[in-house]
Design a protein around this motif. Structure first.
Motif, PDB file in Angstrom:
ATOM      1  N   UNK A   1       1.084  -1.153   0.084  1.00 21.73           N
ATOM      2  CA  UNK A   1      -0.024   0.042  -0.261  1.00 21.73           C
ATOM      3  C   UNK A   1       1.020   1.210   0.259  1.00 21.73           C
ATOM      4  N   UNK A   2       2.184   0.946   0.789  1.00 19.92           N
ATOM      5  CA  UNK A   2       3.078   2.073   0.579  1.00 19.92           C
ATOM      6  C   UNK A   2       3.672   2.502  -0.861  1.00 19.92           C
ATOM      7  N   UNK A   3       3.724   1.566  -1.264  1.00 19.02           N
ATOM      8  CA  UNK A   3       4.273   1.589  -2.574  1.00 19.02           C
ATOM      9  C   UNK A   3       3.538   1.813  -3.593  1.00 19.02           C
ATOM     10  N   UNK A   4       2.825   1.840  -3.313  1.00 23.70           N
ATOM     11  CA  UNK A   4       1.263   1.700  -4.428  1.00 23.70           C
ATOM     12  C   UNK A   4       1.014   3.812  -3.947  1.00 23.70           C
ATOM     13  N   UNK A   5       1.035   4.174  -2.913  1.00 26.01           N
ATOM     14  CA  UNK A   5       0.659   5.499  -2.530  1.00 26.01           C
ATOM     15  C   UNK A   5       2.033   6.707  -3.332  1.00 26.01           C
ATOM     16  N   UNK A   6       3.035   5.542  -2.809  1.00 25.20           N
ATOM     17  CA  UNK A   6       4.717   6.532  -3.727  1.00 25.20           C
ATOM     18  C   UNK A   6       4.692   6.600  -4.792  1.00 25.20           C
TER      19      UNK A   6
END
Length: 136
Positions: A51-56
């Motif tokens: 999820x953090x990678x997709x947000x980044x």
């Protein structure tokens, strides 16, 4: 045309620049969990890497799986203001600490391998660029 987004690492490193930064953050969180394994009322935290990678990368992450039954293990109880998730303990302790030291050590070892893999991708890209620049 180059993307100059410092979070994603631009088009030069693509997703690997962002992944490396997030993997480092995850290692720090897991190390903090291990260090606080005996601290009363400490809540084990983690980084939802995908999820953090997709947000980044500027994408919308899919819904995070939630604990729908009290017996589900490893569900996410809540997301903190810093974006970290708090894990449900597999075996709650009497002092309120939710850290399972063996689980955290295994998660840290896996995260360290994943960090090394991301670092290898970035290193390979840098070596290719240096070869292109120097010709050797």
């Amino acid at each position: 045309m180059s993307d100059s987004n410092p979070v994603t690492g631009g088009s030069l490193f693509g997703v690997h620049g962002a992944a490396l930064s997030l993997r480092q953050q995850r290692l720090e969180v897991l190390a903090s969990n291990i260090a606080n394994a005996d601290t009363p009322h400490y809540k084990a935290r983690d980084v939802d890497f995908h999820a953090a990678l997709q947000r980044a990368m500027g994408e919308s992450p899919p819904g995070t799986p939630a604990q729908t039954q009290p017996g589900h293990q490893g569900g996410i109880t809540e997301v903190g203001p810093d974006g970290l998730v708090y894990r449900l303990p597999l075996q709650p302790s009497l002092d309120g600490n939710t850290v399972d030291a063996e689980f955290e050590k295994a998660a840290f070892a896996r995260a360290a391998l994943e960090y090394r893999a991301s670092l290898s991708f970035v290193d390979g890209r840098v070596r290719k660029l240096m070869t292109a620049i120097t010709g050797s």
